[in-house]
Design a protein around this motif. Structure first.
Motif, PDB file in Angstrom:
ATOM      1  N   HIS A 122       0.747  -1.260  -0.029  1.00 38.26           N
ATOM      2  CA  HIS A 122      -0.077  -0.063  -0.181  1.00 38.26           C
ATOM      3  C   HIS A 122       1.027   1.263   0.115  1.00 38.26           C
ATOM      4  O   HIS A 122       0.419   2.350  -0.827  1.00 38.26           O
ATOM      5  CB  HIS A 122      -1.009   0.093   1.425  1.00 38.26           C
ATOM      6  CG  HIS A 122      -2.006  -1.224   1.201  1.00 38.26           C
ATOM      7  ND1 HIS A 122      -2.581  -1.434   2.246  1.00 38.26           N
ATOM      8  CD2 HIS A 122      -2.323  -1.822   0.218  1.00 38.26           C
ATOM      9  CE1 HIS A 122      -3.397  -2.580   2.042  1.00 38.26           C
ATOM     10  NE2 HIS A 122      -3.361  -2.695   0.660  1.00 38.26           N
ATOM     11  N   SER A 123       1.897   1.288   0.667  1.00 33.59           N
ATOM     12  CA  SER A 123       3.019   2.337   0.546  1.00 33.59           C
ATOM     13  C   SER A 123       3.337   2.726  -0.639  1.00 33.59           C
ATOM     14  O   SER A 123       3.410   3.835  -1.143  1.00 33.59           O
ATOM     15  CB  SER A 123       4.183   2.055   1.410  1.00 33.59           C
ATOM     16  OG  SER A 123       3.665   1.931   2.920  1.00 33.59           O
ATOM     17  N   LEU A 124       3.853   1.734  -1.499  1.00 32.84           N
ATOM     18  CA  LEU A 124       4.285   1.559  -2.859  1.00 32.84           C
ATOM     19  C   LEU A 124       3.314   2.277  -3.832  1.00 32.84           C
ATOM     20  O   LEU A 124       3.477   2.807  -4.713  1.00 32.84           O
ATOM     21  CB  LEU A 124       4.994   0.623  -3.344  1.00 32.84           C
ATOM     22  CG  LEU A 124       5.613   0.578  -4.786  1.00 32.84           C
ATOM     23  CD1 LEU A 124       6.809   1.555  -4.643  1.00 32.84           C
ATOM     24  CD2 LEU A 124       5.915  -0.678  -5.124  1.00 32.84           C
ATOM     25  N   HIS A 125       2.028   1.786  -3.689  1.00 35.02           N
ATOM     26  CA  HIS A 125       0.952   2.120  -4.210  1.00 35.02           C
ATOM     27  C   HIS A 125       0.831   3.852  -4.373  1.00 35.02           C
ATOM     28  O   HIS A 125       0.749   4.592  -5.118  1.00 35.02           O
ATOM     29  CB  HIS A 125      -0.433   2.069  -4.060  1.00 35.02           C
ATOM     30  CG  HIS A 125      -0.821   0.765  -4.525  1.00 35.02           C
ATOM     31  ND1 HIS A 125      -0.935   0.595  -5.887  1.00 35.02           N
ATOM     32  CD2 HIS A 125      -1.176  -0.606  -3.861  1.00 35.02           C
ATOM     33  CE1 HIS A 125      -1.424  -0.624  -6.360  1.00 35.02           C
ATOM     34  NE2 HIS A 125      -1.575  -1.331  -5.244  1.00 35.02           N
ATOM     35  N   ASP A 126       1.159   4.331  -3.089  1.00 35.30           N
ATOM     36  CA  ASP A 126       1.162   5.879  -2.823  1.00 35.30           C
ATOM     37  C   ASP A 126       2.533   6.453  -3.363  1.00 35.30           C
ATOM     38  O   ASP A 126       2.264   7.693  -4.048  1.00 35.30           O
ATOM     39  CB  ASP A 126       1.273   6.284  -1.382  1.00 35.30           C
ATOM     40  CG  ASP A 126      -0.307   6.177  -0.621  1.00 35.30           C
ATOM     41  OD1 ASP A 126      -1.110   5.503  -1.367  1.00 35.30           O
ATOM     42  OD2 ASP A 126      -0.428   6.497   0.466  1.00 35.30           O
ATOM     43  N   VAL A 127       3.647   5.773  -3.367  1.00 36.54           N
ATOM     44  CA  VAL A 127       4.892   6.163  -3.590  1.00 36.54           C
ATOM     45  C   VAL A 127       4.784   6.417  -5.388  1.00 36.54           C
ATOM     46  O   VAL A 127       5.209   7.638  -5.933  1.00 36.54           O
ATOM     47  CB  VAL A 127       5.906   5.553  -3.543  1.00 36.54           C
ATOM     48  CG1 VAL A 127       7.100   5.755  -4.252  1.00 36.54           C
ATOM     49  CG2 VAL A 127       6.190   5.696  -1.934  1.00 36.54           C
ATOM     50  N   VAL A 128       4.222   5.544  -6.104  1.00 40.02           N
ATOM     51  CA  VAL A 128       4.053   5.524  -7.447  1.00 40.02           C
ATOM     52  C   VAL A 128       3.205   6.622  -7.930  1.00 40.02           C
ATOM     53  O   VAL A 128       3.343   7.597  -8.785  1.00 40.02           O
ATOM     54  CB  VAL A 128       3.592   4.333  -8.013  1.00 40.02           C
ATOM     55  CG1 VAL A 128       3.194   4.409  -9.513  1.00 40.02           C
ATOM     56  CG2 VAL A 128       4.474   3.258  -7.825  1.00 40.02           C
ATOM     57  N   SER A 129       1.872   7.014  -7.142  1.00 35.37           N
ATOM     58  CA  SER A 129       1.077   8.140  -7.411  1.00 35.37           C
ATOM     59  C   SER A 129       1.955   9.400  -7.214  1.00 35.37           C
ATOM     60  O   SER A 129       1.923  10.382  -8.073  1.00 35.37           O
ATOM     61  CB  SER A 129      -0.105   8.184  -6.492  1.00 35.37           C
ATOM     62  OG  SER A 129      -0.790   6.997  -6.497  1.00 35.37           O
ATOM     63  N   ASP A 130       2.853   9.447  -6.074  1.00 37.15           N
ATOM     64  CA  ASP A 130       3.517  10.883  -6.078  1.00 37.15           C
ATOM     65  C   ASP A 130       4.643  10.989  -6.898  1.00 37.15           C
ATOM     66  O   ASP A 130       4.618  12.215  -7.544  1.00 37.15           O
ATOM     67  CB  ASP A 130       4.407  10.554  -4.720  1.00 37.15           C
ATOM     68  CG  ASP A 130       3.328  10.929  -3.441  1.00 37.15           C
ATOM     69  OD1 ASP A 130       2.146  11.493  -3.501  1.00 37.15           O
ATOM     70  OD2 ASP A 130       3.570  10.353  -2.398  1.00 37.15           O
ATOM     71  N   ILE A 131       5.315  10.203  -7.326  1.00 36.77           N
ATOM     72  CA  ILE A 131       6.161   9.990  -8.778  1.00 36.77           C
ATOM     73  C   ILE A 131       5.645  10.580  -9.793  1.00 36.77           C
ATOM     74  O   ILE A 131       6.176  11.485 -10.550  1.00 36.77           O
ATOM     75  CB  ILE A 131       6.976   8.950  -8.848  1.00 36.77           C
ATOM     76  CG1 ILE A 131       7.736   8.267  -7.408  1.00 36.77           C
ATOM     77  CG2 ILE A 131       7.902   8.882 -10.024  1.00 36.77           C
ATOM     78  CD1 ILE A 131       8.456   7.069  -7.615  1.00 36.77           C
ATOM     79  N   LEU A 132       4.350   9.886 -10.237  1.00 37.39           N
ATOM     80  CA  LEU A 132       3.833  10.296 -11.430  1.00 37.39           C
ATOM     81  C   LEU A 132       3.239  11.769 -11.322  1.00 37.39           C
ATOM     82  O   LEU A 132       3.221  12.509 -12.388  1.00 37.39           O
ATOM     83  CB  LEU A 132       2.769   9.345 -11.970  1.00 37.39           C
ATOM     84  CG  LEU A 132       3.268   7.873 -12.032  1.00 37.39           C
ATOM     85  CD1 LEU A 132       2.093   6.981 -12.319  1.00 37.39           C
ATOM     86  CD2 LEU A 132       4.047   7.961 -13.496  1.00 37.39           C
ATOM     87  N   ALA A 133       2.584  12.302 -10.309  1.00 39.98           N
ATOM     88  CA  ALA A 133       1.852  13.491  -9.884  1.00 39.98           C
ATOM     89  C   ALA A 133       3.037  14.566  -9.805  1.00 39.98           C
ATOM     90  O   ALA A 133       2.431  15.594 -10.207  1.00 39.98           O
ATOM     91  CB  ALA A 133       1.109  13.294  -8.830  1.00 39.98           C
ATOM     92  N   ASN A 134       4.207  14.303  -9.414  1.00 40.40           N
ATOM     93  CA  ASN A 134       5.084  15.413  -9.122  1.00 40.40           C
ATOM     94  C   ASN A 134       5.763  16.035 -10.383  1.00 40.40           C
ATOM     95  O   ASN A 134       6.709  15.029 -10.867  1.00 40.40           O
ATOM     96  CB  ASN A 134       6.072  14.999  -8.043  1.00 40.40           C
ATOM     97  CG  ASN A 134       6.792  16.190  -7.343  1.00 40.40           C
ATOM     98  OD1 ASN A 134       7.175  17.166  -7.974  1.00 40.40           O
ATOM     99  ND2 ASN A 134       6.951  16.194  -5.961  1.00 40.40           N
TER     100      ASN A 134
END
Length: 358
Positions: free
Chosen positions: A279-291
């Motif tokens: 679940h943490s990596l799900h958030d990390v991927v979202s952040d990388i793509l959104a930033n």
């Protein structure tokens, strides 16, 4: 993992199946570097057993929700990667409405191919997509075991241990069963970008994580089938209260297993840690793509680097006790609250647990 169903796929699902075939043909004739790398990530069947498909058979109302979650994760990454200029608007707008008003209300009855929903995302980081899919398969099989082995704790513990061992036979895909500290998710240069940009969709994703873990809690609190029926339905009902109530009803921090699923986390800490890392990596991927500060031509490498850190047993590792404390310190209410089932004393772990294997 394919689920048995005698129901003919709906037009929405048939369209996705057709898109899956199209994507497969394209992949066969146009090998990109990402695709060439992905050839190492072969398909592997779930571990069959007497418990297979038990959860889908007994609790289709809950099981079908996971198919809608697959769509939600895939379309999130697809929008962020393919359409960054409109992603913020679309995700908290039409995509959020589609999920909460249609797909979650009448979820697909068969699993969806995430590569069909998000073909551009699937070509960007197929390795990470494979990690997600392999962990989601473990999720589904553990639900099967808890249904099949209700009232038989020794058999249940043995089957859970067998499934976790099988999951870890794929080191290129398996999340570490060492807990990671929060800095890996929230202390990077790209961190927090997605939750600031899309608070509604971000809260919706956290509601998925909430129900995935509290369902385990509901089933462990039930030894008789009648009690399990009541508890599982109570969790699903509570989930719908979240998703139908707007942003104010959704979790405001990422749900963590020790807080929302304490019995499950005590009895099966390796599985709980694997899922928190997922679940943490799900958030990390979202952040990388959104930033936007992560250049577009660096996003794939950044995602793969983060994925590697969530697989290894050394990066940002914390202790089990600290993981438990961290989960409780984040606030139970902010994480969505406890499973709406009768509380009971936490069970002793099946064996002394000092340091989980990776």
């Amino acid at each position: 993992m394919l689920l048995r169903t005698s129901t003919r796929p709906r037009p929405f699902v048939r369209a996705l199946l057709a898109a899956t075939f199209t994507c497969s043909v394209i992949s066969a004739v146009a090998a990109t570097p990402a695709q060439a790398q992905a050839r190492k990530y072969f398909e592997q069947m779930y571990l069959p057993g007497s418990h297979s498909f038990a959860f889908n058979t007994m609790y289709p109302r809950a099981s079908y929700l996971f198919n809608a979650f697959d769509y939600g994760h895939a379309i999130l990454y697809e929008r962020l990667w393919r359409s960054p200029s409109t992603a913020a608007r679309d995700l908290d707008g039409r995509e959020y409405d589609l999920l909460t008003q249609k797909l979650l209300e009448k979820p697909p009855r068969v699993p969806l191919d995430e590569a069909a929903v998000g073909p551009s995302w699937a070509l960007l980081a197929p390795e990470t997509l494979a990690m997600f899919s392999w962990a989601h398969m473990l999720h589904r099989q553990l639900y099967d075991v808890l249904v099949h082995d209700a009232g038989k704790p020794a058999e249940r513990d043995a089957h859970v241990a067998e499934l976790v061992r099988y999951y870890k036979t794929r080191p290129l895909l398996a999340f570490s069963s060492h807990p990671k500290d929060m800095n890996l998710m929230e202390g990077q240069s790209y961190s927090l970008a997605f939750r600031k940009q899309n608070p509604k969709f971000n809260g919706l994703v956290w509601s998925y994580h909430w129900i995935q873990m509290t369902l385990y809690e509901a089933m462990l609190a039930s030894e008789a089938k009648a009690d399990m029926d009541v508890n599982v339905n109570a969790v699903v009902d509570r989930f719908y209260e979240m998703t139908r109530g707007g942003i104010d009803k959704l979790p405001t921090v990422m749900p963590m297993s020790p807080a929302i699923a304490p019995d499950f986390s005590t009895r099966y800490p390796e599985a709980a840690i694997i899922f928190d890392n997922l679940h943490s990596l799900h958030d990390v991927v979202s952040d990388i793509l959104a930033n936007p500060n992560v250049p577009r031509d660096k996003k794939r490498a950044t995602i793969l680097d983060a994925s590697k850190k969530y697989r290894d047993s050394t990066t940002s590792v914390t202790t089990v006790d600290e993981w438990v404390s961290m989960g409780h310190a984040m606030g139970l209410t902010q994480q969505g609250g406890p499973a709406p089932v009768p509380r009971r004393p936490a069970p002793k772990a099946a064996a002394p647990h000092k340091h989980p294997g990776s």
